[in-house]
Enzyme design. Structure first.
Site: not given
Ligand code: AP5
Length: 213
Positions: A13, A88, A127, A159, A170
């Protein structure tokens, strides 16, 4: 136009949202990035959020909705927005609808990125992020200099919530709490499914075609 990117942790994402925003001149709004920035700045909100993030649990809805409302208020209302990691929960989706409706806007498209768990675990384990938010992958998208950000030279970090046990939590939280949003958004052709398993460029092309931008 307003687009929401939905999908499991690690599906891409952030990677896709940053690219889409950069290409189209849209704002990329990631609640994960906003929370990590608050944590780095040591604000009360960041410190409160940390315990949930480190455990892989969701930060309470009211905290997130206030954060997003405040962030949106600072953006040009005519500009496109791509949301990543928000909403979410159904409560967050309802709150977003209300905030947007008050500004005469609405979510136009929701793109569900999909890939199987083996791919997600590999992406997450590889990552590495710079403190200022640039994301790499040691397997798929490595920096030019080992362990250092190309843009800033900062040392890249793994991270805290990317450890295997936390990733499992997660994924469970995603299935129980966030996956039901598919039903919420799957009306009037608003939800589109995108195969997130391919390479970064391939997924971006599929995403743009599905969203129609
Ligand atoms: P990346 O693009 O970073 O993936 P992502 O889907 O953004 O993954 P996240 O782990 O960041 O999502 P998340 O939803 O768990 O975490 P968030 O930060 O929102 O890609 C991942 C890796 O793969 C990277 O190394 C990238 O280079 C690689 N990659 C990507 N696409 C690729 C491809 N096509 N081919 C090869 N490699 C690829 O949230 C973290 C925490 O914050 C949550 O657990 C929660 O505690 C809190 N939080 C955040 N938002 C909320 C909310 N709305 N409500 C409540 N709590 C929240």
């Amino acid at each position: 136009m307003i687009v929401v990117l939905l999908g499991s942790p690690g599906v891409g994402k952030g990677t896709q949202g940053v690219r889409l925003g950069r290409t189209l001149g849209w704002a990329h709004v990631s609640t994960g990035d906003l929370l990590r920035a608050a944590l780095r700045q040591g604000t009360a909100l960041g410190l409160e959020a940390r315990k949930y993030m480190d455990a892989g649990e969701l930060v309470p809805d009211e905290v997130i909705v206030d954060l997003v409302r405040e962030h949106l208020a600072g953006l040009d209302p005519a500009r496109g927005v791509v949301f990543d990691g928000f909403p979410r929960t159904v409560a967050q989706a309802e709150a977003l609808d209300a905030v947007l409706a008050a500004a005469g806007r609405a979510v136009d498209r929701v793109a569900l990125l999909e890939a199987d768990d083996t791919i997600l675990f590999r992406r997450i384990s590889g990552r590495r992020s710079s403190p200022s938010g640039r994301v790499y992958n040691i397997y798929f998208d490595p920096p030019r200099r080992d362990g250092l950000c190309d843009d800033t030279g900062e040392r890249l970090i793994h991270r805290a919530d990317d450890q295997p046990d936390t990733v499992r939590t997660r994924l469970e939280v995603y299935r129980e709490t966030t996956a039901p949003l598919v039903g919420y958004y799957d009306v009037n052709g608003r939800l589109v499914r995108v195969d997130g398993a391919g390479g970064i460029d391939e997924v971006q092309a599929a995403l743009r075609a599905a969203v129609g931008v």
